[in-house]
Design an enzyme around this catalytic site. Structure first.
Site, PDB file in Angstrom:
ATOM      1  N   GLU A 148      51.091   2.857 -18.296  1.00 60.93           N
ATOM      2  CA  GLU A 148      50.382   3.194 -17.057  1.00 60.93           C
ATOM      3  C   GLU A 148      50.148   1.959 -16.194  1.00 60.93           C
ATOM      4  O   GLU A 148      49.490   1.009 -16.622  1.00 60.93           O
ATOM      5  CB  GLU A 148      49.023   3.822 -17.394  1.00 60.93           C
ATOM      6  CG  GLU A 148      48.198   4.162 -16.160  1.00 60.93           C
ATOM      7  CD  GLU A 148      46.788   4.612 -16.496  1.00 60.93           C
ATOM      8  OE1 GLU A 148      46.156   5.250 -15.636  1.00 60.93           O
ATOM      9  OE2 GLU A 148      46.309   4.313 -17.619  1.00 60.93           O
ATOM     10  N   ASP A 195      48.819   7.652 -12.664  1.00 55.05           N
ATOM     11  CA  ASP A 195      47.439   7.885 -12.265  1.00 55.05           C
ATOM     12  C   ASP A 195      47.390   7.735 -10.743  1.00 55.05           C
ATOM     13  O   ASP A 195      47.569   6.635 -10.210  1.00 55.05           O
ATOM     14  CB  ASP A 195      46.520   6.885 -12.955  1.00 55.05           C
ATOM     15  CG  ASP A 195      45.047   7.188 -12.735  1.00 55.05           C
ATOM     16  OD1 ASP A 195      44.692   7.581 -11.601  1.00 55.05           O
ATOM     17  OD2 ASP A 195      44.253   7.028 -13.671  1.00 55.05           O
ATOM     18  N   GLN A 224      47.246  11.686 -13.726  1.00 55.92           N
ATOM     19  CA  GLN A 224      45.787  11.621 -13.730  1.00 55.92           C
ATOM     20  C   GLN A 224      45.297  11.555 -12.293  1.00 55.92           C
ATOM     21  O   GLN A 224      46.026  11.139 -11.388  1.00 55.92           O
ATOM     22  CB  GLN A 224      45.287  10.415 -14.537  1.00 55.92           C
ATOM     23  CG  GLN A 224      45.496  10.572 -16.033  1.00 55.92           C
ATOM     24  CD  GLN A 224      45.076   9.357 -16.840  1.00 55.92           C
ATOM     25  OE1 GLN A 224      45.287   8.225 -16.427  1.00 55.92           O
ATOM     26  NE2 GLN A 224      44.489   9.587 -18.008  1.00 55.92           N
ATOM     27  N   GLU A 274      40.416  12.090 -14.851  1.00 56.76           N
ATOM     28  CA  GLU A 274      39.838  10.831 -15.331  1.00 56.76           C
ATOM     29  C   GLU A 274      38.942  10.239 -14.248  1.00 56.76           C
ATOM     30  O   GLU A 274      39.271   9.245 -13.600  1.00 56.76           O
ATOM     31  CB  GLU A 274      40.941   9.845 -15.723  1.00 56.76           C
ATOM     32  CG  GLU A 274      40.411   8.671 -16.533  1.00 56.76           C
ATOM     33  CD  GLU A 274      41.471   7.650 -16.885  1.00 56.76           C
ATOM     34  OE1 GLU A 274      41.441   7.152 -18.021  1.00 56.76           O
ATOM     35  OE2 GLU A 274      42.323   7.346 -16.034  1.00 56.76           O
TER      36      GLU A 274
END
Length: 267
Positions: free
Chosen positions: A146, A181, A209, A245
């Site tokens: 990530e 993300d 995310q 998240e």
């Protein structure tokens, strides 16, 4: 329709950790993710999942000494044995929890690194990820990496989407994928619609995310048009999960209007 997983490290913190599974299920979630499972016995976590009809869709491999500020070791030369031991432990939990995705954190690079050190970090990273992907493949698990923004995590080795995809291509393992993300991506480079349309069809994105930008609260708080982004994800036929998240502003259940409205409009 996109599928959403509650992140139990950030959401439902008004409850003790083991009670967050029930709270997420009561709000209609069918899947959860969180940072780390290792403080709990895997059989207890498995029981919580089963009791509340939940799937475990993601957690992180052990990151080194988190309490002392470490944020992974996979790109740190000299920490290979520790990294590989951590991945082995993560795969044991993944088997017990029937979790098909494990995020392996790269680690922090010293601000005084010499010019040759980034290449050494990358070589270490590639070697560790190749090792991890080979062992995870036997278990049917995807290893994820990530990119993380440097404002929230200064010095983190991996920041950009193109850099992450280059790592995945260079390792060449089909079960090594990018964890995209949208919160981090917006802060680092923006252009989220184009990023989704460019990267989701490659098959190299294994998990999404979401959080509001800039304050990491509910996704609809701030500068992101999340309804538009969810529509793009749906249009592209992404069949993975979107991890929620984020840090609720004032109670997790009270802040789920964005999700309830989306579910209602998509029903």
């Amino acid at each position: 329709m996109p599928r959403f997983a509650a992140n139990l490290s950030m959401m439902y913190t008004e409850h003790d950790f083991l009670d967050r599974f029930a709270a997420a299920s009561a709000d209609g979630f069918t899947a959860v993710e969180y940072l780390f499972p290792y403080a709990y016995d895997a059989t207890e976590l498995r029981r919580r999942l089963d009791d509340h009809g939940l799937r475990q869709v993601l957690f992180n491999a052990p990151p080194g000494d988190w309490e002392s500020g470490e944020r992974g070791t996979a790109a740190l030369p000299g920490r290979e044995a520790e990294t590989r031991s951590a991945i082995t432990r993560a795969l044991e939990y993944a088997a017990a929890l029937d979790c098909q995705r494990v995020h392996v954190m790269a680690g922090l690079v010293r601000p005084d690194a010499t010019p040759k050190e980034p290449a050494e970090h990358r070589d270490t990273y590639l070697a560790n990820l190749s090792w991890a992907a080979e062992r995870a493949a036997v278990a049917g698990v995807d290893i994820l990496i990530e990119p993380i923004n440097g404002r929230d995590m200064p010095g983190y080795f991996l920041n950009g989407q193109a850099e992450a995809h280059a790592v995945v291509r260079d390792v060449g393992a089909p079960n090594l994928k990018v964890q995209l993300d949208l919160y981090h991506c917006q802060i680092v480079e923006g252009d989220l619609t184009a990023t989704l349309r460019r990267d989701l069809p490659t098959g190299r994105v294994g998990h999404l995310q979401i959080a509001g930008v800039p304050d990491r609260h509910e996704p609809d708080r701030g500068e992101l048009n999340v309804r538009h982004l969810f529509g793009v994800v749906d249009e592209l036929g992404f069949d993975g999960w979107i991890g929620c998240e984020y840090l609720p502003r004032a109670g997790t259940s009270e802040g789920l209007g964005w999700l309830n409205d989306y579910r209602g409009d998509s029903a």
